[in-house]
Design an enzyme around this catalytic site. Sequence first.
Site, PDB file in Angstrom:
ATOM      1  CD  GLU A 157      19.664 -22.768 -12.758  1.00  0.00           C
ATOM      2  OE1 GLU A 157      20.506 -21.851 -12.724  1.00  0.00           O
ATOM      3  OE2 GLU A 157      19.256 -23.343 -11.731  1.00  0.00           O
ATOM      4  CE  LYS A 210      15.001 -26.392 -28.212  1.00  0.00           C
ATOM      5  NZ  LYS A 210      16.287 -26.298 -28.975  1.00  0.00           N
TER       6      LYS A 210
END
Length: 498
Positions: free
Chosen positions: A271, A195
């Site tokens: 992250e 995505k």
Amino acid sequence: MNSANIYTLTGLKPGGAAPPPGAIPTDLLIGESWREGSSRRRIPVHNPANGEVITTIADATLEDCMAAVDAAEKAAPGWAATPARQRAEILRKCFDAMIAGADWLAHLISLEMGKALADSKSEVLYAAEFFRWYAEEAPRIRGEIQDSPGGANKILVQYQPVGISLLITPWNFPAAMATRKIAPALGAGCTVILKPAIETPLTALALAQIMLDCGVPPGVLNVITPLDPGPGCRAIMHDPRVRKLSFTGSTAVGRKLLASAAETVLNCSMELGGNAPFIVFDDANIDDAVDGAMIAKMRNGGQACTASNRFYVQRGVAAEFTRKLAARMAATKMGDGTDPATGLGPMITRKQADKIAGLVDGAVAEGATITIGGQCPDSKGYFYPATVLTNVPPTAAILKDEIFGPVAPVVTFDSEEEAIRLSNNTQYGLVAYLYTGDIKKGLNIAQRLEYGMVGVNRGLVSDTAAPFGGVKQSGLGREGGHHGLLEFTECRYVAVTW
Ligand code: NAD
């Protein structure tokens, strides 16, 4: 290619990019085919250099998101059973194809994301390296065997593919953040649903076509682009067939996704955001420090999680460092990123440029001095100029929030202890930089900085072979290196008597 809707790269500048590849699909990749999306709705993609619409892409509905899970599930057993060497060879072909297309891919990144062409080219090369690195790592997933301490049996440990993985990526490195996840996931034997960010989807769609052309089997890579990512991603994450979320983006969205993942105890790698300090000691080589600062601050126009957000400079060299940094930043040409002469492109959106202006204005209202920049130009593009601030008070929001722009706030310090205390005073812990002529001092200070990564006499830490990631609220897990491959594996232990 079977995408009903395509975009053809135009406007390549003489001396700039190589000829275009032909068509870039703008639909959803689900299983073996590109699909328009069940709602037939289209989402505009903007050029941040002028605000104009480049093209439109398909809006994925909940139904499309579930179809992507179905496709990933169908492909999963075959891909996991494909010998590692064969998976590796496909990844290696993807590396070669990206390198062959580096010029047009760089142009595409500059077009939709805005960064300077040279930065885009570096990103493409970095992004491609993840395919090469994981092509080399995939056949090297080792297991372990040992005697149980009681002597009754053997302990056998294997690392197996974690399973269907949802990969969510940000707009600031549209190629590298995708390949840093796709390559290890596919290398480990997982099928994935990517995505990408809605601001920069074309790079991901172009990469997906490259990967199909290189022999990635149908369903192994699926790409969805919902305008509202919330409901679709939530449904994917809560589907029991899906076993992993790998997310790169802001800490705010990361927290929400972790809360959602907690409901099904989904395996997560995160992250997230950063607030990197850049420390310059009196004994540093100032010209080297300025070179490093230009990379750490100006790469991507400052729109990097690793961008130095705060400059702490020891009093004896503060004036020289600031003068030299300001001169280099002021000499960087601002303009359309696709123009090879540009050093600083636009920010990704008007909202982002306004946010940067708000942080600078706030710091000035609290007493900071503008050395260069500080004024948004009147333009249809989302530009913010290179800016250096001095006398920044410790309370200023610009020292706490991610600036994500070409603004360097400089703060003076006196002692090592003060530099360490100021640097660690943040919820973030992604990367810190320090410059000193005394490597022993530098390594000792690196141990005391609460960061996942430290650059010692370097303004760039990203390396495909190294474990990239943060501590504190900058994330969980690592990408790159062998560590990045293990994030897409599950450890299975078998107790054996023989
Ligand atoms: P963002 O968090 O707004 O979006 C990241 C991605 O998450 C996008 O694809 C977005 O569409 C998606 N998203 C947003 N809300 C979602 C939801 N509710 N459910 C599912 N997906 C959702 O971040 P951004 O603005 O695209 O990127 C900038 C941020 O990314 C910065 O904070 C930067 O520090 C961080 N970043 C971190 C790293 C790293 O490696 N640590 C690398 C690059 C960027």
